[in-house]
Design an enzyme around this catalytic site. Sequence first.
Site, mmCIF file in Angstrom:
data_model
loop_
_atom_site.group_PDB
_atom_site.id
_atom_site.type_symbol
_atom_site.label_atom_id
_atom_site.label_comp_id
_atom_site.label_asym_id
_atom_site.label_seq_id
_atom_site.Cartn_x
_atom_site.Cartn_y
_atom_site.Cartn_z
ATOM 1 N N ASP A 275 0.865 -1.169 0.000
ATOM 2 C CA ASP A 275 0.000 0.000 0.000
ATOM 3 C C ASP A 275 0.916 1.238 0.000
ATOM 4 O O ASP A 275 2.128 1.137 0.189
ATOM 5 C CB ASP A 275 -0.959 -0.006 1.193
ATOM 6 C CG ASP A 275 -2.183 0.870 0.909
ATOM 7 O OD1 ASP A 275 -2.107 1.734 0.005
ATOM 8 O OD2 ASP A 275 -3.220 0.715 1.582
HETATM 9 C C1 BGC Z 1 -5.100 3.145 -0.025
HETATM 10 C C2 BGC Z 1 -5.173 2.115 -1.136
HETATM 11 C C3 BGC Z 1 -5.055 2.795 -2.483
HETATM 12 C C4 BGC Z 1 -3.767 3.583 -2.513
HETATM 13 C C5 BGC Z 1 -3.536 4.279 -3.840
HETATM 14 C C6 BGC Z 1 -3.912 4.056 -0.180
HETATM 15 O O1 BGC Z 1 -3.956 5.105 0.730
HETATM 16 O O2 BGC Z 1 -5.075 2.483 1.227
HETATM 17 O O3 BGC Z 1 -6.374 1.390 -1.042
HETATM 18 O O4 BGC Z 1 -5.113 1.836 -3.510
HETATM 19 O O5 BGC Z 1 -3.795 4.562 -1.490
HETATM 20 O O6 BGC Z 1 -4.429 5.286 -4.061
#
Ligand code: BGC
Length: 758
Positions: A275
Amino acid sequence: MSNVEAAGSAEEIRARVEKLLVGMTLAEKAGQLTQYFYFGGNESAGEWANEQSREVEVALGRGGAGSLLFVRDPAEVNRLQRLTMEGNRHGIPALFGFDVIHGFRTIFPVPLAMAASWDPPMVEQAQGVAAREARAVGIHWTFAPMVDIARDPRWGRIVEGAGEDPYLGAAMAAAQVRGFQGDHLGAPERVVAGPKHFAGYGAALGGRDYDEVNLSASEFWNVYLPPFRAAVEAGAGNVMTAYMDLDGVPATGNRWLLSEVLRGALGFDGFLVSDANAVRNLATHGFAADLTDAAVRAVKVGLDLEMAISDPAYAHLEEAVAAGSVDVEAVDACVRRVLEVKLRLGLFDQPYVDEERARSVLADPSHREVARVAARRSAVLLRNEGGLLPLSPARLGSVAVLGHLATSKRDILGPWSFEFDLEETVSILEAVQARLGPGTEVTHAPGVRPTERLFSSIFDSFPGNVPVVEEGFDDDAELARAVELAKGSDVAVVVLGEWQNLVGEQASRSSIDLPGRQLELLQAVVATGTPVVLLVMNGRPLDLRWAAEHVPAILDVWYPGTQGGTAVADLLFGDVAPGGKLPFSWPRSVGQVPVVYSHTTSHEPERQAERYWDEPSTPLYPFGFGLSYTSFAYSELVLDRSEVPAGESLVVSVKVTNTGERPGDEVVQLYVHQRHGSASRPVRELKGFRRLHLAAGEPRTVRFTLGPAELRYWSSAARDYVLDASTFDVWVGGDSTASLGTSFSTTGRGGAGSPTPG
Ligand code: BGC
């Protein structure tokens, strides 16, 4: 010819990967393992975005980035792809990823709403359209579906998943993977699916986003893992890690979780992404000593791609290998998986996108029709006293459509929408006006102002994401004006809920009340005596205790998307009947949270509803609940055998009849309960469902198969999957309180029937 064929056979792809790998320096390898956010610099972007964009372009220009996220314009994709191709000696293209969560340009209902449709083929079709639009602009991969089980509605990200249940969650996970990816990775007009966040993220302590998760082994294997297993079995090419600590070890550096469970027990062989900033976070968590150690630990658990906002930990890989902290073989294993997906997608042959074609795909009107059907099928009718719904247009002289959410085009789309087109988005007010025509007077007042957050969110910087409070908005006068309109109308349609920026990531809440003065507005409108239809626009259950007793009709429309207004009008005026069912147990109040239907039996089970002395401990509406404009009867529940040797199956059949005067949809649900075994089992567990459309008076016999996949579970006592010899109760009906039941027995003791956990 598919892209896989275009890219070559599996052996050819492997050979190309090896050939590339031998010529790559360690710095080039680290670049392939780095994914940057790219928001694009321009005059209006803030200083930070401009600086970060420059940093990314420099990285691209020297082969320091293998992937980008958040680029959504086809011309930009081409420009950045050119920089990438020219920036590395090997001509390795960049992989473009994005959060295509519930649509790209055409926005579908939020994932929780789509789960409420209990209609996997529809969900597959919707995500297929989302993939088509995204791929047309040059996006290769989506960070979706989110398959985290969520049992605590304080957690804002409950809106992104399929609710509380592992069986429904698994069905939705698989349907979405098929929709995004098609029948194989690299299929034309599709994108790689990346189920997330592995694993347990939905169980954040107190519902506080990112906070730690402590799961029992039984919850982990039986509740939180099944949707991931289903997504991997459906062929998902990617998986994303989670932010939080799982049982004290950060998920992104958790060897047991990523190596033993994901790669081992689930057999996942795709590429793994962190993530955002989660590799750096290994140091933030107080797990890794510093960024170099973070990179070492992540590579050692097979984390292929680091998603980084800036200053990636993987930039320290060269020094880590030089110091002997990690072998180059471990780095190579990650690079292989990244190169392989690029080859399988055919990117080496076709790195660029056709900008002209992108425009025509995005404009395809058939996409909007799929969105309208999805929104219709997601709505859940919670109450309909005296058959107030559907409304009859012929008998309506005047309608008051009240609430700010009735007109807000940004809110109807829900969170995680970026490329929407407000011009083609239909609000509830517009759709009601269009449906009723000039013969009926339709009035509107917002009644209350949008609720402001106490703390900001990362999404506040996206245009239109924070609702604007009108200057000089006089709260008392506006509330009174709305009530006056209701007084003078034949019916009041009141649209209440949460503004979309109040739910989602970084949007957890300590309460589930209707924000602001919305309850006061509702109570004042009901007091006028005008019949009231409450439309709930939400991405989590809200406290509807008062409404459930005093408002005759309640329809949960969620955030229904681009065609949401039109679909809501279709439902209000009876062109179609609602047929959605709740994907969670709807709590009465926040004090009950978490409340799930699949709890185990305990001391004095007859007093299960009286666990609190001040309020029933049952939910306001049970899991699986939802009404229709017609009614259904269940009969003739028959099993093809009453004893089943372990490892074999039985067939359950039941007759469902539409006993009303109108056509309608019913979701037939099958629940089981194992009476005894090596562990105590939930009072009920969903093990089958089917959504049917039945004409007035029509009967249909539905069959379900119950076999080892449905009857096995992970036993904390055996520390493995087991199939116990036991007696099982089985019920079939329209929600989790179904009363038509029978029982059967299983004999002998079977094996796990699936890869055993590590
Ligand atoms: C989120 C993810 C997301 C990523 C990219 C993160 O803060 O937890 O679910 O895919 O950002 O946007």
